[in-house]
Design an enzyme around this catalytic site. Structure first.
Site, PDB file in Angstrom:
ATOM      1  N   ASN A 120       0.874  -1.180   0.000  1.00 56.97           N
ATOM      2  CA  ASN A 120       0.000   0.000   0.000  1.00 56.97           C
ATOM      3  C   ASN A 120       0.909   1.228   0.000  1.00 56.97           C
ATOM      4  O   ASN A 120       1.500   1.564   1.022  1.00 56.97           O
ATOM      5  CB  ASN A 120      -0.891  -0.049   1.254  1.00 56.97           C
ATOM      6  CG  ASN A 120      -1.740   1.197   1.398  1.00 56.97           C
ATOM      7  OD1 ASN A 120      -1.777   2.051   0.503  1.00 56.97           O
ATOM      8  ND2 ASN A 120      -2.420   1.314   2.530  1.00 56.97           N
ATOM      9  N   LYS A 171       0.135   4.259  -0.271  1.00 57.76           N
ATOM     10  CA  LYS A 171      -0.495   5.435   0.357  1.00 57.76           C
ATOM     11  C   LYS A 171      -0.258   6.702  -0.492  1.00 57.76           C
ATOM     12  O   LYS A 171      -0.124   6.596  -1.715  1.00 57.76           O
ATOM     13  CB  LYS A 171      -0.003   5.592   1.806  1.00 57.76           C
ATOM     14  CG  LYS A 171      -0.194   4.292   2.605  1.00 57.76           C
ATOM     15  CD  LYS A 171       0.003   4.441   4.089  1.00 57.76           C
ATOM     16  CE  LYS A 171      -0.178   3.094   4.767  1.00 57.76           C
ATOM     17  NZ  LYS A 171      -0.075   3.137   6.212  1.00 57.76           N
ATOM     18  N   HIS A 175      -9.460   0.961   5.098  1.00 59.18           N
ATOM     19  CA  HIS A 175      -8.155   1.163   5.735  1.00 59.18           C
ATOM     20  C   HIS A 175      -8.314   2.074   6.953  1.00 59.18           C
ATOM     21  O   HIS A 175      -9.140   2.984   6.954  1.00 59.18           O
ATOM     22  CB  HIS A 175      -7.161   1.775   4.731  1.00 59.18           C
ATOM     23  CG  HIS A 175      -5.762   1.718   5.241  1.00 59.18           C
ATOM     24  ND1 HIS A 175      -5.277   2.659   6.122  1.00 59.18           N
ATOM     25  CD2 HIS A 175      -4.777   0.816   5.059  1.00 59.18           C
ATOM     26  CE1 HIS A 175      -4.029   2.339   6.444  1.00 59.18           C
ATOM     27  NE2 HIS A 175      -3.702   1.220   5.809  1.00 59.18           N
ATOM     28  N   GLU A 223      -6.682   4.490   7.954  1.00 62.75           N
ATOM     29  CA  GLU A 223      -6.540   5.931   7.697  1.00 62.75           C
ATOM     30  C   GLU A 223      -7.832   6.514   7.130  1.00 62.75           C
ATOM     31  O   GLU A 223      -8.146   7.681   7.370  1.00 62.75           O
ATOM     32  CB  GLU A 223      -5.324   6.166   6.786  1.00 62.75           C
ATOM     33  CG  GLU A 223      -4.035   5.975   7.583  1.00 62.75           C
ATOM     34  CD  GLU A 223      -2.928   5.254   6.863  1.00 62.75           C
ATOM     35  OE1 GLU A 223      -2.900   5.238   5.629  1.00 62.75           O
ATOM     36  OE2 GLU A 223      -2.067   4.676   7.571  1.00 62.75           O
ATOM     37  N   GLU A 244      -4.977  -4.974  10.632  1.00 66.27           N
ATOM     38  CA  GLU A 244      -3.978  -3.920  10.816  1.00 66.27           C
ATOM     39  C   GLU A 244      -4.248  -3.195  12.136  1.00 66.27           C
ATOM     40  O   GLU A 244      -5.066  -2.259  12.172  1.00 66.27           O
ATOM     41  CB  GLU A 244      -4.049  -2.922   9.661  1.00 66.27           C
ATOM     42  CG  GLU A 244      -3.740  -3.544   8.309  1.00 66.27           C
ATOM     43  CD  GLU A 244      -3.204  -2.507   7.318  1.00 66.27           C
ATOM     44  OE1 GLU A 244      -2.166  -2.780   6.720  1.00 66.27           O
ATOM     45  OE2 GLU A 244      -3.803  -1.431   7.183  1.00 66.27           O
ATOM     46  N   GLY A 254       2.824   2.353  10.773  1.00 63.67           N
ATOM     47  CA  GLY A 254       3.741   3.474  10.595  1.00 63.67           C
ATOM     48  C   GLY A 254       4.442   3.895  11.872  1.00 63.67           C
ATOM     49  O   GLY A 254       5.048   4.965  11.932  1.00 63.67           O
ATOM     50  N   SER A 313       3.843  -2.105  10.264  1.00 63.89           N
ATOM     51  CA  SER A 313       5.302  -2.138  10.418  1.00 63.89           C
ATOM     52  C   SER A 313       5.926  -3.483  10.034  1.00 63.89           C
ATOM     53  O   SER A 313       6.862  -3.947  10.686  1.00 63.89           O
ATOM     54  CB  SER A 313       5.698  -1.736  11.844  1.00 63.89           C
ATOM     55  OG  SER A 313       5.250  -0.415  12.123  1.00 63.89           O
TER      56      SER A 313
HETATM   57  P1  13P Z   1       3.274   0.435   7.676  1.00 61.56           P
HETATM   58  O1  13P Z   1       3.803  -0.860   7.068  1.00 61.56           O
HETATM   59  O2  13P Z   1       3.959   1.643   7.194  1.00 61.56           O
HETATM   60  O3  13P Z   1       3.158   0.313   9.160  1.00 61.56           O
HETATM   61  O4  13P Z   1       1.743   0.575   7.123  1.00 61.56           O
HETATM   62  C1  13P Z   1       0.891  -0.489   7.222  1.00 61.56           C
HETATM   63  C2  13P Z   1      -0.349  -0.190   6.469  1.00 61.56           C
HETATM   64  O5  13P Z   1      -1.138   0.651   6.864  1.00 61.56           O
HETATM   65  C3  13P Z   1      -0.580  -0.906   5.207  1.00 61.56           C
HETATM   66  O6  13P Z   1      -1.870  -0.695   4.731  1.00 61.56           O
END
Ligand code: 13P
Length: 257
Positions: free
Chosen positions: A9, A11, A96, A98, A168, A174, A214
């Site tokens: 992803n 983003k 997601h 976010e 997740e 992140g 992560s």
């Molecule tokens: P990170 O791997 O940067 O923690 O992000 C995970 C994520 O949100 C994938 O959709």
């Protein structure tokens, strides 16, 4: 036996040139012939077309990071399922964290998108996961149950063939804080039991459940080695070809062992 699935992803990152270069490196590193692992990248929507021209004909699938549930019309800023199919996407990430926590999307809203994506012919990666405060209040299971029920509200057993779940935990996204393999396994086991309850044991057995939060080359093998972890949804580490390839390689090794 469920096939491993490693999804990146991207983003809201990269430039057009960097997205094309990253896709080019990933395609070049894919093993020739049949791969034992499914691989997908989800660029930001302006870069779907240029990345599609790099991934076309390769084993790297193209996904979108979101889609709207209406098929056309006055929905400024939104992108339809039909548009995503038109530019070469086969899958879409929905729900997601976010989108839930930065943009305020609800379970019901996510469920409408899941239904529309499946009806239109896109496969869905449905994300679920608890906040740190919810984990600390021992609400992880009930949050996951609520997100699964909302996201899959109108999804029947047959349509579940085109759904992948991504667990997740929000506190691990992140932040560099990964869920321990035990924490991931326990949440995945809970999700699989939820699927068995809502559908049946066959759906529970065949549905892939990815872990995200992560994931890096250093922790990939241990996480992917858990019995109920069928892949990874990778954020930060999917932006560097060598890191993402190392995670794919960990899955390839486990698939062959
Ligand atoms: P990170 O791997 O940067 O923690 O992000 C995970 C994520 O949100 C994938 O959709």
């Amino acid at each position: 036996m469920r096939r491993y699935f490693i999804a990146g992803n991207w983003k809201m990152n990269l430039t057009r040139a960097a997205a094309e270069a990253l896709a080019t490196d990933l395609v070049a590193a894919m093993p020739a012939g049949d791969s034992p692992v499914d691989v997908l990248v989800a660029p930001a929507s302006p870069y779907l077309l240029p990345v599609a021209s790099v991934t076309a004909g390769s084993h790297v699938e193209l996904g979108a990071q979101d889609a709207y549930f209406e098929s056309a019309g006055a929905f400024t800023g939104e992108v339809s399922v039909e548009m995503l199919l038109d530019v070469g996407c086969t899958q879409v990430i929905l729900g997601h964290s976010e989108r839930r926590h930065v943009l305020g999307e609800t379970d019901e809203f996510t469920g409408k998108k899941v239904e529309a994506a499946l009806a239109g012919g896109l496969k869905v990666i449905l994300c679920v996961g608890e906040l740190l405060s919810e984990r600390e209040a021992e609400e992880t299971d009930s949050v996951l149950d609520r997100q699964m029920a909302g996201g899959l509200k109108n999804v029947d057993e047959r349509a579940m063939e085109n759904v992948v779940i991504a667990y997740e935990p929000v506190w691990a996204i992140g932040t560099g804080k990964t869920a321990s393999p035990d924490q991931a396994e326990s949440a995945h086991d809970h999700l699989r039991k939820w699927l068995a309850n809502r559908y049946n044991s066959e759906v529970a057995d065949r549905t892939r459940i990815l872990y995200g939060g992560s994931v890096k080359p250093e922790n990939a093998s241990e996480l992917l080695g858990q019995p109920n972890v069928d892949g990874a949804l990778v954020g930060g580490a999917s932006l560097k070809a060598d890191l993402f390839n190392a995670i794919i390689e960990a899955a390839v090794e486990l698939a062959g062992s």
